[in-house]
Design an enzyme around this catalytic site. Structure first.
Site, PDB file in Angstrom:
ATOM      1  N   HIS A  34       6.343  19.239 -52.964  1.00 18.68           N
ATOM      2  CA  HIS A  34       5.544  18.124 -53.495  1.00 18.68           C
ATOM      3  C   HIS A  34       4.078  18.430 -53.211  1.00 18.68           C
ATOM      4  CE1 HIS A  34       5.402  16.975 -49.291  1.00 18.68           C
ATOM      5  NE2 HIS A  34       6.712  16.836 -49.251  1.00 18.68           N
ATOM      6  N   HIS A  37       2.951  19.769 -49.784  1.00 17.89           N
ATOM      7  CA  HIS A  37       3.074  21.221 -49.590  1.00 17.89           C
ATOM      8  C   HIS A  37       1.906  21.947 -50.277  1.00 17.89           C
ATOM      9  CE1 HIS A  37       7.512  20.032 -49.370  1.00 17.89           C
ATOM     10  NE2 HIS A  37       7.303  20.607 -48.199  1.00 17.89           N
ATOM     11  N   SER A 185       7.332  13.136 -48.922  1.00 19.15           N
ATOM     12  CA  SER A 185       8.399  13.836 -48.215  1.00 19.15           C
ATOM     13  C   SER A 185       9.465  14.249 -49.224  1.00 19.15           C
ATOM     14  CB  SER A 185       9.018  12.898 -47.164  1.00 19.15           C
ATOM     15  OG  SER A 185      10.290  13.391 -46.777  1.00 19.15           O
TER      16      SER A 185
HETATM   17  P1  AMP Z   1       9.231  20.834 -45.052  1.00 18.30           P
HETATM   18  O1  AMP Z   1       9.458  21.530 -46.344  1.00 18.30           O
HETATM   19  O2  AMP Z   1       9.513  19.368 -45.089  1.00 18.30           O
HETATM   20  O3  AMP Z   1       9.855  21.546 -43.888  1.00 18.30           O
HETATM   21  O4  AMP Z   1       7.671  20.907 -44.801  1.00 18.30           O
HETATM   22  C1  AMP Z   1       6.957  22.118 -44.875  1.00 18.30           C
HETATM   23  C2  AMP Z   1       5.566  21.867 -44.378  1.00 18.30           C
HETATM   24  O5  AMP Z   1       4.956  20.853 -45.174  1.00 18.30           O
HETATM   25  C3  AMP Z   1       5.531  21.351 -42.932  1.00 18.30           C
HETATM   26  O6  AMP Z   1       4.473  21.995 -42.239  1.00 18.30           O
HETATM   27  C4  AMP Z   1       5.294  19.884 -43.103  1.00 18.30           C
HETATM   28  O7  AMP Z   1       4.626  19.298 -42.004  1.00 18.30           O
HETATM   29  C5  AMP Z   1       4.404  19.865 -44.345  1.00 18.30           C
HETATM   30  N1  AMP Z   1       4.427  18.556 -45.006  1.00 18.30           N
HETATM   31  C6  AMP Z   1       5.499  17.784 -45.278  1.00 18.30           C
HETATM   32  N2  AMP Z   1       5.129  16.621 -45.850  1.00 18.30           N
HETATM   33  C7  AMP Z   1       3.770  16.661 -45.936  1.00 18.30           C
HETATM   34  C8  AMP Z   1       2.773  15.761 -46.432  1.00 18.30           C
HETATM   35  N3  AMP Z   1       3.111  14.570 -46.943  1.00 18.30           N
HETATM   36  N4  AMP Z   1       1.466  16.133 -46.353  1.00 18.30           N
HETATM   37  C9  AMP Z   1       1.114  17.344 -45.837  1.00 18.30           C
HETATM   38  N5  AMP Z   1       2.004  18.237 -45.350  1.00 18.30           N
HETATM   39  C10 AMP Z   1       3.320  17.904 -45.403  1.00 18.30           C
END
Ligand code: AMP
Length: 284
Positions: A34, A37, A185
């Site tokens: 999203h 990322h 998320s």
């Molecule tokens: P994930 O794919 O959920 O494991 O997240 C990958 C990276 O994206 C991690 O470093 C998360 O902290 C970051 N991330 C997830 N949601 C957000 C958001 N809403 N804003 C900024 N970074 C995010």
């Protein structure tokens, strides 16, 4: 953009880039991408010539009762989004590429790793650190970017990078939110309309807590008030709502002075959400 599944191929391509004097930025993710990322990718692009994004849903960081099987996997859409945003390499490895010697924990997250998220999800941070360590060894980036959205993850990973990958810059990206305040998320897609508004109201409680704490209200009273309100009005099942010292990732008491962070984890319906908000200063 190049889609790479083999660790060997990735290393070969990155060696060529390094030989040409290019710097490498790395954004590890679990996919279902999203704009949050994408905002991290932009930060990596700002400080490096080439950006590697990994998509890997790491079985080691999910407990037996958790949503590993159900975690959204949307590789085609992710690929398009990355392509449109100027990513050079998408590394989407198989389990065998990441764990050629079997899925064994090689990194331990220590004491902080068993509190809050670690208490709700035993072993989660050991699994997360193990995969981050493996990915970092493969990519050897000049900079790695993590989102503040996962505050405890940032706290724990920063220590690993400082100890084992000292030449790598650690970049923290701010949390991207919808207009309602709901943090973006990958799991939001599972929220029904009603659940979405419950999830949004958790953010409003965090904002109110921040205002109250910065105005000098007692930490214990603020937590008690909003714990009750979230569980009744927002119909969320709270796992924790705490105010922590960001230097230690430990709860603060009413005498605390200085910066703090409000952290929350809750289940809204079947969807487990986490969020956090910085408090400039308590009793400042
Ligand atoms: P994930 O794919 O959920 O494991 O997240 C990958 C990276 O994206 C991690 O470093 C998360 O902290 C970051 N991330 C997830 N949601 C957000 C958001 N809403 N804003 C900024 N970074 C995010």
């Amino acid at each position: 953009m190049k889609l790479i599944q083999s660790a060997n191929e990735l290393q070969k391509l990155l060696d060529i880039d390094r030989a040409e004097g290019k710097t490498i930025g790395f954004v590890p993710t679990m996919g279902a991408l999203h704009q949050g990322h994408i905002s991290l990718i932009r930060l990596a692009q700002k400080s490096c010539d080439v950006v590697v994004v990994s998509i890997y849903v790491n079985p080691l960081q999910f407990g037996p009762e958790e949503d590993f099987e159900k975690y959204p996997r949307t590789l085609n859409e992710d690929q398009e989004l990355l392509e449109a945003n100027g990513t050079q390499y998408l590394f989407a490895p198989t389990v065998e590429e990441i764990y050629p010697n079997g899925t064994e924990i090689t990194q331990r997250a220590g004491v902080v790793g068993s509190t809050f998220e670690g208490a709700s999800r035993p072993g989660h941070f050991d699994g997360m650190l193990t995969v981050v360590n493996r990915l970092m060894e493969l990519v050897q980036p000049n900079a790695v970017v993590f989102g503040e959205k996962d505050a405890q993850q940032v706290f724990i990973v920063k220590k690993l990078i400082g100890a084992r990958f000292r030449d790598c810059e650690f970049i923290e990206g701010p949390t991207l939110r919808e207009e309602s305040g709901l943090a973006l998320s990958s799991r939001n897609r599972f929220l029904s309309q009603e659940e979405r508004s419950d999830a949004e109201s958790i953010y409003h409680h965090l904002s109110q807590m921040k205002t109250q704490l910065e105005a000098g209200a007692a930490v214990s009273e603020v937590i008690a008030e909003h714990t009750k309100a979230i569980e009744t009005a927002a119909k969320a099942k709270l796992e924790y709502l705490a105010v922590i010292d960001p230097q230690l990732f430990r709860p603060v008491d009413d005498k605390h002075r200085g910066p703090a962070k409000i952290i929350v984890a809750a289940k809204v319906g079947e969807v487990r959400l986490i969020d956090n908000l910085n408090v400039k200063a308590i009793n400042g």
